[in-house]
Motif scaffolding. Structure first.
Motif, PDB file in Angstrom:
ATOM      1  N   THR A 141      -7.037  39.618  23.872  1.00 47.42           N
ATOM      2  CA  THR A 141      -7.607  40.948  24.106  1.00 47.42           C
ATOM      3  C   THR A 141      -6.825  41.705  25.173  1.00 47.42           C
ATOM      4  O   THR A 141      -7.213  42.805  25.556  1.00 47.42           O
ATOM      5  CB  THR A 141      -9.073  40.835  24.551  1.00 47.42           C
ATOM      6  N   GLN A 142      -5.733  41.128  25.650  1.00 50.38           N
ATOM      7  CA  GLN A 142      -4.925  41.771  26.672  1.00 50.38           C
ATOM      8  C   GLN A 142      -3.769  42.536  26.034  1.00 50.38           C
ATOM      9  O   GLN A 142      -3.417  42.313  24.873  1.00 50.38           O
ATOM     10  CB  GLN A 142      -4.394  40.722  27.653  1.00 50.38           C
ATOM     11  N   THR A 143      -3.158  43.420  26.811  1.00 47.33           N
ATOM     12  CA  THR A 143      -2.072  44.259  26.311  1.00 47.33           C
ATOM     13  C   THR A 143      -0.758  43.872  26.973  1.00 47.33           C
ATOM     14  O   THR A 143      -0.652  43.852  28.205  1.00 47.33           O
ATOM     15  CB  THR A 143      -2.353  45.743  26.577  1.00 47.33           C
ATOM     16  N   LEU A 144       0.207  43.549  26.135  1.00 44.62           N
ATOM     17  CA  LEU A 144       1.557  43.268  26.605  1.00 44.62           C
ATOM     18  C   LEU A 144       2.391  44.541  26.503  1.00 44.62           C
ATOM     19  O   LEU A 144       2.448  45.174  25.456  1.00 44.62           O
ATOM     20  CB  LEU A 144       2.211  42.181  25.762  1.00 44.62           C
ATOM     21  N   SER A 145       3.029  44.919  27.598  1.00 48.55           N
ATOM     22  CA  SER A 145       3.977  46.037  27.602  1.00 48.55           C
ATOM     23  C   SER A 145       5.302  45.545  28.159  1.00 48.55           C
ATOM     24  O   SER A 145       5.360  44.492  28.809  1.00 48.55           O
ATOM     25  CB  SER A 145       3.447  47.210  28.424  1.00 48.55           C
ATOM     26  N   GLN A 146       6.356  46.283  27.907  1.00 51.10           N
ATOM     27  CA  GLN A 146       7.673  45.808  28.319  1.00 51.10           C
ATOM     28  C   GLN A 146       8.599  46.985  28.596  1.00 51.10           C
ATOM     29  O   GLN A 146       8.611  47.984  27.865  1.00 51.10           O
ATOM     30  CB  GLN A 146       8.281  44.915  27.228  1.00 51.10           C
ATOM     31  N   ASP A 147       9.385  46.862  29.664  1.00 58.30           N
ATOM     32  CA  ASP A 147      10.401  47.860  29.982  1.00 58.30           C
ATOM     33  C   ASP A 147      11.543  47.790  28.976  1.00 58.30           C
ATOM     34  O   ASP A 147      11.730  46.775  28.294  1.00 58.30           O
ATOM     35  CB  ASP A 147      10.965  47.620  31.388  1.00 58.30           C
ATOM     36  N   ASN A 148      12.337  48.840  28.924  1.00 59.71           N
ATOM     37  CA  ASN A 148      13.481  48.866  28.012  1.00 59.71           C
ATOM     38  C   ASN A 148      14.471  47.748  28.339  1.00 59.71           C
ATOM     39  O   ASN A 148      14.646  47.369  29.496  1.00 59.71           O
ATOM     40  CB  ASN A 148      14.212  50.199  28.107  1.00 59.71           C
ATOM     41  N   THR A 149      15.109  47.242  27.301  1.00 61.92           N
ATOM     42  CA  THR A 149      16.205  46.287  27.446  1.00 61.92           C
ATOM     43  C   THR A 149      17.519  47.010  27.167  1.00 61.92           C
ATOM     44  O   THR A 149      17.610  47.811  26.232  1.00 61.92           O
ATOM     45  CB  THR A 149      16.052  45.119  26.477  1.00 61.92           C
ATOM     46  N   TYR A 150      18.544  46.689  27.960  1.00 61.21           N
ATOM     47  CA  TYR A 150      19.874  47.281  27.788  1.00 61.21           C
ATOM     48  C   TYR A 150      20.888  46.159  27.569  1.00 61.21           C
ATOM     49  O   TYR A 150      20.718  45.045  28.082  1.00 61.21           O
ATOM     50  CB  TYR A 150      20.261  48.108  29.015  1.00 61.21           C
ATOM     51  N   GLN A 151      21.944  46.476  26.824  1.00 61.76           N
ATOM     52  CA  GLN A 151      22.952  45.457  26.555  1.00 61.76           C
ATOM     53  C   GLN A 151      24.338  46.086  26.454  1.00 61.76           C
ATOM     54  O   GLN A 151      24.500  47.183  25.905  1.00 61.76           O
ATOM     55  CB  GLN A 151      22.649  44.719  25.251  1.00 61.76           C
ATOM     56  N   PHE A 152      25.332  45.363  26.987  1.00 65.48           N
ATOM     57  CA  PHE A 152      26.745  45.712  26.822  1.00 65.48           C
ATOM     58  C   PHE A 152      27.442  44.525  26.179  1.00 65.48           C
ATOM     59  O   PHE A 152      27.222  43.377  26.582  1.00 65.48           O
ATOM     60  CB  PHE A 152      27.397  46.020  28.173  1.00 65.48           C
ATOM     61  N   GLN A 153      28.291  44.797  25.176  1.00 61.55           N
ATOM     62  CA  GLN A 153      29.000  43.728  24.487  1.00 61.55           C
ATOM     63  C   GLN A 153      30.482  44.074  24.351  1.00 61.55           C
ATOM     64  O   GLN A 153      30.835  45.228  24.102  1.00 61.55           O
ATOM     65  CB  GLN A 153      28.422  43.515  23.081  1.00 61.55           C
ATOM     66  N   LEU A 154      31.313  43.059  24.499  1.00 59.08           N
ATOM     67  CA  LEU A 154      32.760  43.205  24.361  1.00 59.08           C
ATOM     68  C   LEU A 154      33.308  42.063  23.525  1.00 59.08           C
ATOM     69  O   LEU A 154      32.972  40.900  23.762  1.00 59.08           O
ATOM     70  CB  LEU A 154      33.438  43.200  25.738  1.00 59.08           C
ATOM     71  N   TRP A 155      34.122  42.400  22.537  1.00 55.04           N
ATOM     72  CA  TRP A 155      34.792  41.403  21.704  1.00 55.04           C
ATOM     73  C   TRP A 155      36.297  41.648  21.725  1.00 55.04           C
ATOM     74  O   TRP A 155      36.754  42.804  21.630  1.00 55.04           O
ATOM     75  CB  TRP A 155      34.318  41.481  20.259  1.00 55.04           C
TER      76      TRP A 155
END
Length: 316
Positions: free
Chosen positions: A221-235
């Motif tokens: 009955t609880q609410t899960l919230s989440q901040d934005n996730t950011y990602q950088f990738q290099l190949w």
């Protein structure tokens, strides 16, 4: 066309890999609060790409891909810096069936994709607390890329890709582990690829993921919230033979702090990762790829000691 597909292997088969995370570990205790689903491809972070994902195939090309990924973890680090390694870890298997179709629209190259993931999580334990396993379908994903720059002559490509996660996977608020997340997610990714005449190439990508709320989290009955996730990738990749290609990559994830009814759970999506990739076209239209990954500097989740992926791709 088939010749060019073989020599470069520049198709768009991005592996979506999952991040295990989502419990609160209180300092000096083993009490847990379920903060999110543990699986679904890339459940808690942004979307991984392969070394040549942002090179489009010709319009009219179709891809059918199958991924099989195994991960194992042996420690969990909270955002406060507490590392749990005593009788702690989790193992996962995730399979993904993926369809991709390329087409032209308004003078631009584009694609449309559908991903159907399923898998299992087992041997889950946190600081001595055993958790039940999970198995079933994960959240389906709808994807589309639009290439704003597409120059085959200079091997230069730039595209933008939204990923929409549908909350249709297996989820039960009474279970400690789930394959689905019971929430909407949207990831927006941009990538640039530059190839060179000697077979070398580099690709960079960056993205941001937004999370909807899960109102059936924790006690159910609880609410899960989440901040934005950011990602950088290099190949950095190298086509060292006519049908072979190898690549080495780096990724950095940050953000993604989770809250249960507004209280921080200690889970997030912060880590660095190294990856290595090897691929070969067995025939002009069938490719096999293998990739291994390893996390380090993890904060807010399980640190993967090993992630291995095998991908089969049929072009038609």
């Amino acid at each position: 066309m088939k010749r060019s597909l073989v020599t470069r292997g520049r198709l768009r088969p991005a592996p979506l890999t999952g991040d295990a995370g989502g419990w609160r570990a209180t300092a000096g205790a083993t009490g847990l609060a379920i903060a999110m689903a543990i699986l679904a491809p890339q459940a808690a972070q942004a979307v991984d790409v392969n070394s040549s994902d942002y090179v489009p195939a010709p319009a009219g090309t179709n891809l059918l891909l199958f991924y099989s990924t195994y991960t194992t973890s042996s420690q969990y680090t909270t955002t406060s810096g507490q590392t749990l390694s005593n009788n702690t870890g989790i193992d996962t298997y995730v399979d993904i069936l993926r369809y991709v179709h390329y087409f032209d629209i308004g003078g631009f190259r584009a694609d449309i994709q559908v991903l159907l993931p399923a898998g299992t999580a087992y041997n889950a334990r946190l600081n001595g607390s055993e958790l039940s396993s999970a198995a079933g379908l994960a959240d389906p994903i709808l994807v589309s890329t639009l290439w704003l720059y597409n120059d085959k002559t200079t091997q230069s490509y730039f595209g933008i890709t939204p990923f929409l996660y549908l909350p249709l996977g297996q989820y039960d608020e009474n279970d400690a582990l789930n394959m689905g997340e019971n929430r909407w997610k949207l990831d927006l990714q941009a990538g640039y690829y530059q190839g060179f005449a000697n077979g070398f190439a580099f690709q960079i990508a960056g993205d941001v993921m937004w999370y909807g709320n899960n109102s059936d989290a924790g006690t159910g009955t609880q609410t899960l919230s989440q901040d934005n996730t950011y990602q950088f990738q290099l190949w950095l990749s190298y086509a060292f033979a006519e049908t072979w290609s190898a690549a080495a990559g780096y990724s950095r994830y940050w953000g993604g702090s989770q809250y249960l009814d507004g209280v921080a759970t200690g889970a997030a999506t912060q880590k660095d990762q190294l990856r290595f990739e090897l691929s070969k076209f067995i025939t002009p239209t069938f490719q096999v790829m293998g990739m291994v990954q390893r996390d380090f500097n993890t904060s807010g989740g399980f640190e993967e000691d090993f992630r291995g992926t095998v991908r089969l791709m049929q072009v038609f």
